[in-house]
Design a protein around this motif. Structure first.
Motif, PDB file in Angstrom:
ATOM      1  N   ARG A  45       0.827  -1.200   0.000  1.00 30.97           N
ATOM      2  CA  ARG A  45       0.000   0.000   0.000  1.00 30.97           C
ATOM      3  C   ARG A  45       0.868   1.259   0.000  1.00 30.97           C
ATOM      4  O   ARG A  45       1.866   1.330   0.714  1.00 30.97           O
ATOM      5  N   LYS A  46       0.484   2.235  -0.814  1.00 27.09           N
ATOM      6  CA  LYS A  46       1.183   3.522  -0.888  1.00 27.09           C
ATOM      7  C   LYS A  46       1.328   4.102   0.521  1.00 27.09           C
ATOM      8  O   LYS A  46       0.394   4.084   1.309  1.00 27.09           O
ATOM      9  N   GLY A  47       2.536   4.596   0.816  1.00 25.93           N
ATOM     10  CA  GLY A  47       2.791   5.229   2.104  1.00 25.93           C
ATOM     11  C   GLY A  47       3.392   4.301   3.152  1.00 25.93           C
ATOM     12  O   GLY A  47       3.970   4.762   4.123  1.00 25.93           O
ATOM     13  N   GLU A  48       3.236   2.986   2.954  1.00 30.28           N
ATOM     14  CA  GLU A  48       3.811   2.029   3.905  1.00 30.28           C
ATOM     15  C   GLU A  48       5.327   1.996   3.748  1.00 30.28           C
ATOM     16  O   GLU A  48       5.851   2.320   2.689  1.00 30.28           O
ATOM     17  N   PRO A  49       6.028   1.534   4.799  1.00 29.37           N
ATOM     18  CA  PRO A  49       7.478   1.362   4.642  1.00 29.37           C
ATOM     19  C   PRO A  49       7.772   0.241   3.653  1.00 29.37           C
ATOM     20  O   PRO A  49       7.023  -0.732   3.572  1.00 29.37           O
ATOM     21  N   GLY A  50       8.837   0.391   2.891  1.00 28.09           N
ATOM     22  CA  GLY A  50       9.232  -0.638   1.939  1.00 28.09           C
ATOM     23  C   GLY A  50      10.197  -1.601   2.582  1.00 28.09           C
ATOM     24  O   GLY A  50      11.328  -1.223   2.881  1.00 28.09           O
ATOM     25  N   GLU A  51       9.774  -2.828   2.785  1.00 28.39           N
ATOM     26  CA  GLU A  51      10.616  -3.822   3.454  1.00 28.39           C
ATOM     27  C   GLU A  51      10.870  -5.055   2.610  1.00 28.39           C
ATOM     28  O   GLU A  51      11.632  -5.923   3.002  1.00 28.39           O
ATOM     29  N   THR A  98       5.497   4.135  -3.027  1.00 27.11           N
ATOM     30  CA  THR A  98       5.016   5.221  -3.886  1.00 27.11           C
ATOM     31  C   THR A  98       3.708   4.868  -4.584  1.00 27.11           C
ATOM     32  O   THR A  98       3.134   5.702  -5.269  1.00 27.11           O
ATOM     33  N   ALA A  99       3.252   3.620  -4.430  1.00 28.09           N
ATOM     34  CA  ALA A  99       2.024   3.178  -5.099  1.00 28.09           C
ATOM     35  C   ALA A  99       1.431   2.009  -4.328  1.00 28.09           C
ATOM     36  O   ALA A  99       2.090   1.391  -3.493  1.00 28.09           O
ATOM     37  N   THR A 100       0.168   1.730  -4.643  1.00 26.97           N
ATOM     38  CA  THR A 100      -0.528   0.568  -4.092  1.00 26.97           C
ATOM     39  C   THR A 100      -0.586  -0.491  -5.185  1.00 26.97           C
ATOM     40  O   THR A 100      -0.855  -0.174  -6.344  1.00 26.97           O
ATOM     41  N   VAL A 101      -0.319  -1.735  -4.814  1.00 25.32           N
ATOM     42  CA  VAL A 101      -0.333  -2.843  -5.773  1.00 25.32           C
ATOM     43  C   VAL A 101      -1.438  -3.807  -5.360  1.00 25.32           C
ATOM     44  O   VAL A 101      -1.471  -4.268  -4.217  1.00 25.32           O
ATOM     45  N   THR A 102      -2.341  -4.094  -6.299  1.00 24.08           N
ATOM     46  CA  THR A 102      -3.497  -4.950  -6.042  1.00 24.08           C
ATOM     47  C   THR A 102      -3.537  -6.095  -7.046  1.00 24.08           C
ATOM     48  O   THR A 102      -3.337  -5.877  -8.243  1.00 24.08           O
ATOM     49  N   ALA A 103      -3.807  -7.294  -6.556  1.00 25.85           N
ATOM     50  CA  ALA A 103      -3.903  -8.465  -7.437  1.00 25.85           C
ATOM     51  C   ALA A 103      -5.175  -8.377  -8.281  1.00 25.85           C
ATOM     52  O   ALA A 103      -6.256  -8.131  -7.756  1.00 25.85           O
ATOM     53  N   LEU A 104      -5.014  -8.570  -9.588  1.00 28.46           N
ATOM     54  CA  LEU A 104      -6.171  -8.651 -10.499  1.00 28.46           C
ATOM     55  C   LEU A 104      -6.688 -10.081 -10.561  1.00 28.46           C
ATOM     56  O   LEU A 104      -7.864 -10.319 -10.785  1.00 28.46           O
ATOM     57  N   THR A 105      -5.751 -11.026 -10.432  1.00 31.56           N
ATOM     58  CA  THR A 105      -6.067 -12.455 -10.478  1.00 31.56           C
ATOM     59  C   THR A 105      -5.374 -13.080  -9.271  1.00 31.56           C
ATOM     60  O   THR A 105      -4.659 -12.390  -8.540  1.00 31.56           O
ATOM     61  N   ARG A 106      -5.532 -14.374  -9.088  1.00 32.08           N
ATOM     62  CA  ARG A 106      -4.722 -15.050  -8.073  1.00 32.08           C
ATOM     63  C   ARG A 106      -3.261 -14.903  -8.499  1.00 32.08           C
ATOM     64  O   ARG A 106      -2.937 -15.050  -9.682  1.00 32.08           O
TER      65      ARG A 106
END
Length: 145
Positions: free
Chosen positions: A52-58, A98-106
């Motif tokens: 999710r955008k804004g979260e720390p990148g780990e 810098t962005a939110t990544v969401t699954a479109l498929t499994r």
């Protein structure tokens, strides 16, 4: 990720996936081997948020199968599929996501922890590939499709 495959087969599949990715393709085999050994399998259901955008990148997520969309608020920046990865900008630039990544498929994927990711890209070829990808993605026009 197939059942009944040998450890060597898993390693070869992971190496092949790493070689398909622009960030990792220029790396020497020793670096690829270390990355392949460190990769942790993960899966996401359709519509699940990978990061999710804004979260720390780990961590960095390398997609083995499935499709994700990358969003900046309500603007879709790009779609990523097998061989693509997400999460590099926060790790390389040491900034929040810098962005939110969401699954479109499994999605079947592998996570690479931030320290391992950065260590793999520490050499000249890796650093150049990483900076090139990060700069290109940050310069992406804010609307796709």
């Amino acid at each position: 990720i197939k059942r009944g495959a040998t450890q060597a087969t898993f390693q070869e599949e992971r190496l092949a996936l790493l070689r398909r990715n622009r960030l990792f393709a220029p790396l020497p085999l020793t670096a690829l081997d270390r990355l392949a050994e460190s990769m942790q399998p993960v899966s996401f259901e359709s519509e699940e948020v990978l990061m999710r955008k804004g979260e720390p990148g780990e961590r960095y997520v390398l997609i083995a199968s499935g499709t994700v969309d990358v969003w900046d608020d309500d603007v879709r920046l790009r779609t990523c599929e097998a061989g693509d990865g997400v999460g590099e900008i926060a790790l390389i630039r040491r900034v929040p996501r810098t962005a939110t990544v969401t699954a479109l498929t499994r999605v079947e994927a592998y996570e690479i922890d931030g320290a391992t990711f950065l260590a793999a890209l520490a050499g000249p070829a890796g650093r150049e590939a990483a900076e090139s990808v990060a700069a290109e993605r940050l310069a992406t026009p804010r609307a796709v499709g």
